[in-house]
Design a protein around this motif. Structure first.
Motif, PDB file in Angstrom:
ATOM      1  N   VAL A  81     -28.088  -2.579 -18.565  1.00  0.00           N
ATOM      2  CA  VAL A  81     -27.803  -3.455 -17.437  1.00  0.00           C
ATOM      3  C   VAL A  81     -26.390  -3.985 -17.637  1.00  0.00           C
ATOM      4  O   VAL A  81     -26.122  -4.726 -18.592  1.00  0.00           O
ATOM      5  N   THR A  82     -25.491  -3.573 -16.783  1.00  0.00           N
ATOM      6  CA  THR A  82     -24.087  -3.969 -16.934  1.00  0.00           C
ATOM      7  C   THR A  82     -23.785  -5.213 -16.100  1.00  0.00           C
ATOM      8  O   THR A  82     -24.378  -5.430 -15.032  1.00  0.00           O
ATOM      9  N   SER A  83     -22.887  -6.029 -16.614  1.00  0.00           N
ATOM     10  CA  SER A  83     -22.479  -7.248 -15.921  1.00  0.00           C
ATOM     11  C   SER A  83     -23.710  -7.976 -15.363  1.00  0.00           C
ATOM     12  O   SER A  83     -23.844  -8.181 -14.145  1.00  0.00           O
ATOM     13  N   ALA A  84     -24.581  -8.321 -16.275  1.00  0.00           N
ATOM     14  CA  ALA A  84     -25.857  -8.929 -15.868  1.00  0.00           C
ATOM     15  C   ALA A  84     -25.658 -10.278 -15.189  1.00  0.00           C
ATOM     16  O   ALA A  84     -24.756 -11.044 -15.537  1.00  0.00           O
ATOM     17  N   HIS A  85     -26.512 -10.550 -14.230  1.00  0.00           N
ATOM     18  CA  HIS A  85     -26.524 -11.823 -13.534  1.00  0.00           C
ATOM     19  C   HIS A  85     -27.932 -12.398 -13.579  1.00  0.00           C
ATOM     20  O   HIS A  85     -28.904 -11.653 -13.815  1.00  0.00           O
ATOM     21  N   PRO A  86     -28.084 -13.697 -13.344  1.00  0.00           N
ATOM     22  CA  PRO A  86     -29.414 -14.309 -13.411  1.00  0.00           C
ATOM     23  C   PRO A  86     -30.464 -13.595 -12.556  1.00  0.00           C
ATOM     24  O   PRO A  86     -31.626 -13.516 -12.951  1.00  0.00           O
ATOM     25  N   GLU A  87     -30.055 -13.039 -11.439  1.00  0.00           N
ATOM     26  CA  GLU A  87     -31.024 -12.342 -10.579  1.00  0.00           C
ATOM     27  C   GLU A  87     -31.528 -11.027 -11.174  1.00  0.00           C
ATOM     28  O   GLU A  87     -32.478 -10.430 -10.662  1.00  0.00           O
ATOM     29  N   ASP A  88     -30.891 -10.582 -12.266  1.00  0.00           N
ATOM     30  CA  ASP A  88     -31.363  -9.389 -12.972  1.00  0.00           C
ATOM     31  C   ASP A  88     -32.473  -9.728 -13.962  1.00  0.00           C
ATOM     32  O   ASP A  88     -33.069  -8.823 -14.566  1.00  0.00           O
ATOM     33  N   SER A  89     -32.717 -11.014 -14.149  1.00  0.00           N
ATOM     34  CA  SER A  89     -33.788 -11.431 -15.055  1.00  0.00           C
ATOM     35  C   SER A  89     -35.102 -10.876 -14.541  1.00  0.00           C
ATOM     36  O   SER A  89     -35.477 -11.097 -13.387  1.00  0.00           O
ATOM     37  N   SER A  90     -35.795 -10.161 -15.392  1.00  0.00           N
ATOM     38  CA  SER A  90     -37.019  -9.496 -14.970  1.00  0.00           C
ATOM     39  C   SER A  90     -37.700  -8.881 -16.182  1.00  0.00           C
ATOM     40  O   SER A  90     -37.209  -8.971 -17.309  1.00  0.00           O
TER      41      SER A  90
END
Lengths: 115, 112
Positions: A81-90
């Protein structure tokens, strides 16, 4: 038999960083591996399908440049997961298939939290 | 592409009762229909599956029926026990793709 492992089981990373998740088939050769994402109280959503030695096939709406998948051998696939953001939390779950009878064997999942 | 609908979203039963969960699929070419049980934070576990050349399959307290004409399949759990409490997902596999399309899930609660 038919054991699939994932590493890490959980990871916390900061926004903007990248994180790699490994999926391994321990006792069989996985010609095909699948990556799913599951948000709380929701179903499993297929992100991509990967075959050993070839490029992954991404589902509609999944950004291939953000979710990099590599299936370098018959026992290992990785999701970055590149350049992760909070919405990628899963909860990210992989599965593997030997391609013979369609059954998929699931890994234990990786819980990603992006702060 | 394939679309799988699942009902009900929640199901509460008393211990010893039967539970039925139903799914419908859209792609008539789908030929593999597994059912998974998932406990909180754990991986999905395959509990039973059926292929399109079979109408019914049973494994102890669990059975699955498939109606290809109507494009629906159902999970039947008899003599439910508290440890059956979990989220159950149905899935369908479009022919030739191996990938699974999951239903939305059913939260089963079995009360003692």
């Amino acid at each position: 038999g038919a054991v699939v492992s994932q590493h890490p089981s959980w990871v916390i990373c900061k926004s903007g960083t990248s994180v790699k998740i490994e999926c391994r088939s321990l006792d069989f050769q996985a010609t095909t591996m699948f990556w799913y994402r599951q948000f709380p109280k929701q179903s499993l959503m297929l992100m991509a399908t990967s075959n050993e030695g070839s490029k992954a096939t991404y589902e509609q709406g999944v950004e291939k440049d953000k979710f990099l998948i590599n299936h370098a051998s018959l026992t290992l696939s990785t999701l970055t997961v590149t350049s992760a953001h909070p919405e990628d939390s899963s909860f990210y779950i992989c599965s593997a298939s030997s391609g013979l009878y369609d059954e998929q064997y699931f890994g234990p999942g990786t819980r990603l939290t992006v702060t | 592409g394939e679309n799988v609908e699942q009902h009900p979203s929640t199901l509460s039963v008393q211990e010893g009762d039967s539970a039925v969960i139903k799914c419908t699929y859209s792609d008539s070419a789908s030929n593999y229909f597994p059912w998974y049980k998932q406990e909180l934070g754990k991986r999905p576990q395959l509990i039973i599956d059926i292929r399109s050349n079979v109408g019914e399959k049973k494994d102890q307290r669990i059975a699955v029926t498939l109606n290809k004409t109507a494009k629906h399949f159902s999970l039947h759990i008899t003599e439910t026990q508290p440890e059956d409490s979990a989220v159950y997902f149905c899935a369908a596999s479009p022919t030739g793709f191996q990938k699974l399309v999951f239903g939305t899930g059913t939260r089963l609660l079995v009360s003692p």
